[in-house]
Write a protein that holds these residues in place. Structure first.
Motif, PDB file in Angstrom:
ATOM      1  N   ALA A 159     -16.931 -20.010   7.111  1.00  0.00           N
ATOM      2  CA  ALA A 159     -15.782 -19.808   6.217  1.00  0.00           C
ATOM      3  C   ALA A 159     -14.555 -19.489   7.073  1.00  0.00           C
ATOM      4  O   ALA A 159     -14.634 -18.674   8.003  1.00  0.00           O
ATOM      5  N   THR A 160     -13.454 -20.161   6.775  1.00  0.00           N
ATOM      6  CA  THR A 160     -12.253 -19.980   7.596  1.00  0.00           C
ATOM      7  C   THR A 160     -11.115 -19.426   6.755  1.00  0.00           C
ATOM      8  O   THR A 160     -10.837 -19.931   5.669  1.00  0.00           O
ATOM      9  N   GLU A 161     -10.468 -18.372   7.262  1.00  0.00           N
ATOM     10  CA  GLU A 161      -9.269 -17.832   6.608  1.00  0.00           C
ATOM     11  C   GLU A 161      -8.083 -18.063   7.521  1.00  0.00           C
ATOM     12  O   GLU A 161      -8.234 -18.036   8.743  1.00  0.00           O
ATOM     13  N   PHE A 162      -6.922 -18.265   6.926  1.00  0.00           N
ATOM     14  CA  PHE A 162      -5.735 -18.561   7.738  1.00  0.00           C
ATOM     15  C   PHE A 162      -4.727 -17.430   7.629  1.00  0.00           C
ATOM     16  O   PHE A 162      -4.434 -16.962   6.524  1.00  0.00           O
ATOM     17  N   GLY A 163      -4.248 -16.971   8.795  1.00  0.00           N
ATOM     18  CA  GLY A 163      -3.205 -15.951   8.818  1.00  0.00           C
ATOM     19  C   GLY A 163      -1.908 -16.578   9.298  1.00  0.00           C
ATOM     20  O   GLY A 163      -1.879 -17.763   9.656  1.00  0.00           O
ATOM     21  N   PRO A 164      -0.836 -15.791   9.333  1.00  0.00           N
ATOM     22  CA  PRO A 164       0.449 -16.339   9.791  1.00  0.00           C
ATOM     23  C   PRO A 164       0.367 -16.719  11.271  1.00  0.00           C
ATOM     24  O   PRO A 164      -0.385 -16.085  12.028  1.00  0.00           O
ATOM     25  N   PRO A 165       1.124 -17.740  11.677  1.00  0.00           N
ATOM     26  CA  PRO A 165       1.128 -18.087  13.102  1.00  0.00           C
ATOM     27  C   PRO A 165       1.582 -16.892  13.924  1.00  0.00           C
ATOM     28  O   PRO A 165       2.401 -16.092  13.460  1.00  0.00           O
ATOM     29  N   ARG A 166       1.038 -16.760  15.136  1.00  0.00           N
ATOM     30  CA  ARG A 166       1.445 -15.647  15.993  1.00  0.00           C
ATOM     31  C   ARG A 166       2.687 -16.023  16.780  1.00  0.00           C
ATOM     32  O   ARG A 166       2.773 -17.137  17.310  1.00  0.00           O
ATOM     33  N   ALA A 167       3.616 -15.071  16.859  1.00  0.00           N
ATOM     34  CA  ALA A 167       4.871 -15.328  17.579  1.00  0.00           C
ATOM     35  C   ALA A 167       4.547 -15.770  19.004  1.00  0.00           C
ATOM     36  O   ALA A 167       3.701 -15.166  19.670  1.00  0.00           O
ATOM     37  N   GLY A 168       5.217 -16.805  19.442  1.00  0.00           N
ATOM     38  CA  GLY A 168       5.055 -17.241  20.836  1.00  0.00           C
ATOM     39  C   GLY A 168       3.818 -18.086  21.070  1.00  0.00           C
ATOM     40  O   GLY A 168       3.544 -18.478  22.208  1.00  0.00           O
ATOM     41  N   ASP A 169       3.036 -18.367  20.024  1.00  0.00           N
ATOM     42  CA  ASP A 169       1.828 -19.174  20.196  1.00  0.00           C
ATOM     43  C   ASP A 169       2.222 -20.598  20.572  1.00  0.00           C
ATOM     44  O   ASP A 169       3.077 -21.206  19.937  1.00  0.00           O
ATOM     45  N   VAL A 170       1.567 -21.132  21.590  1.00  0.00           N
ATOM     46  CA  VAL A 170       1.853 -22.491  22.041  1.00  0.00           C
ATOM     47  C   VAL A 170       1.118 -23.476  21.136  1.00  0.00           C
ATOM     48  O   VAL A 170      -0.012 -23.228  20.736  1.00  0.00           O
ATOM     49  N   GLN A 171       1.740 -24.606  20.788  1.00  0.00           N
ATOM     50  CA  GLN A 171       1.088 -25.551  19.877  1.00  0.00           C
ATOM     51  C   GLN A 171       0.064 -26.421  20.597  1.00  0.00           C
ATOM     52  O   GLN A 171      -1.019 -26.662  20.084  1.00  0.00           O
TER      53      GLN A 171
END
Ligand code: NAD
Length: 338
Positions: free
Chosen positions: A287-299
């Protein structure tokens, strides 16, 4: 006479795997660790049996000389910033593997001056100590973080650095000092730009945990996996025993480079694919939950590994499926022991 090797930060994730491999390598008689346990005392060095921790891929016996455990490990709790602890640890060494660092980007954002002190001043002290030890070989941990947010893919070492965090800036400075000590004092160095290293002994349970151990722990415990962002971000994941093998080979073969070398598998895999593969390896649906993107995360991230392949033509990274299976095996035992 075999070599004496110091591993700074040797009680950490990569260090533990490396020490295990060094202890099992013919031609390396003494392994010393200098680690202040500021990243926590995982007690992992005490677990080591004197065999490579989890060799699962093609590099299991590439040096061709694994031996019975020699067991000559001296484990000192101390800081690279403490001159007497460093002098004692480096006395008479043939090689230093410099892994000690504040290794977390968010921690560097919270405490940039501390990160600078350990990662930059600490590296200069280690380079100087190598000089005092008669120009010992120094293998230095740098990071792909210094490529920044949106480099060309696959990314060669010649890409202009774009440090986007205090941590990335410390790694750029680490490399700069290493190259300067090579040019100025003829110090035999090997600066290595690690991409995303994963595998056994990577702790899952802390606030800055890397993605794979956090996912693997959730899969083992049957809890939902939390992904920050949409999970499409890619990484170049490299199995930790491959890194340990590479460093060991660099010591046994005296490999050096005046310029940084990417260390990666040379592939890119999305976080969603990692979750999928972990589920397959564990035989469960995750099961996967999604949170907000983390600042500075590289794509996106993927290394050009031609320089590494030129340095070590037999570089043959462990397949992701095998590395993930070994990581899950370790995680099951680790979580049971808590
Ligand atoms: P880690 O935090 O598990 O290990 C670092 C170790 O250094 C810790 O055990 C810590 O206690 C020790 N340390 C910190 N400050 C110290 C000091 N002043 N004196 C002595 N020891 C000190 O991290 P890791 O993942 O094993 O990373 C090892 C190296 O590789 C670090 O330099 C890190 O920046 C670099 N790196 C790691 C990755 C990765 O994917 N794990 C990627 C790029 C670069």
């Amino acid at each position: 006479m075999g070599k004496t090797v110091l591993v700074t930060g040797g009680a950490g994730f990569i260090g533990t795997n490396l020490v295990a491999r060094l202890l099992a390598t013919e031609g390396i008689d003494q392994v010393r660790v200098l680690d202040d346990r500021s990243a926590g005392d995982h007690g992992t060095l005490a677990d080591l049996t004197g065999e490579p921790t989890h060799p699962v891929g093609n590099l299991t016996d590439p040096v061709g000389n694994l031996t019975d455990p020699v067991g000559n490990l001296t484990d000192s709790r101390g800081s690279i910033l403490d001159p007497s602890a460093l002098a004692e640890a480096t006395d008479g060494v043939d090689a230093i593997v410099h892994l000690a660092a504040r290794a977390s980007v968010p921690e560097s954002v919270a405490n940039p001056v501390d990160s600078h002190a350990v990662n930059v001043t600490g590296t200069v002290r280690v380079l100087e100590a190598a000089r005092q030890a008669g120009n010992a070989q120094v293998i230095v941990a740098s990071s792909a973080a210094l490529y920044g947010a949106d480099p060309t893919l696959p990314t060669p070492e010649t890409t202009p650095p774009d440090p986007r965090s205090p941590y990335a800036a410390t790694k750029l400075a680490t490399e700069a000092s290493t190259m300067a000590w090579s040019a100025t004092y003829d110090l035999p160095v090997l600066p290595l730009r690690f991409f995303n290293v994963y595998g056994p002994y990577q702790p899952p349970g802390h606030v800055y945990a890397a993605a794979i151990p956090a996912f693997a722990a959730a899969v083992v415990e049957g809890t939902p996996v939390t992904v920050f962002g949409d999970g499409s971000q890619t990484r170049d994941f490299v199995y930790v025993d491959d890194v340990a093998w590479l460093i060991t080979r660099a010591i046994t073969h005296g490999l050096t480079s005046p310029v940084p070398v990417n260390v990666a598998a040379g592939t890119r895999t999305s976080l969603l694919e990692i979750i999928d593969r972990l589920g397959q390896a564990a035989g469960t649906t995750v099961a996967t939950e999604f949170g907000p993107p983390r600042a500075g995360d590289v794509q996106r991230s993927q290394a050009d590994i031609s320089r590494l392949q030129a340095l070590v033509p037999s570089w043959s990274p462990t397949p992701l499926a095998d590395g993930l299976a070994a990581t899950l095996d370790w995680m099951r035992v680790h979580l049971r022991g808590r």
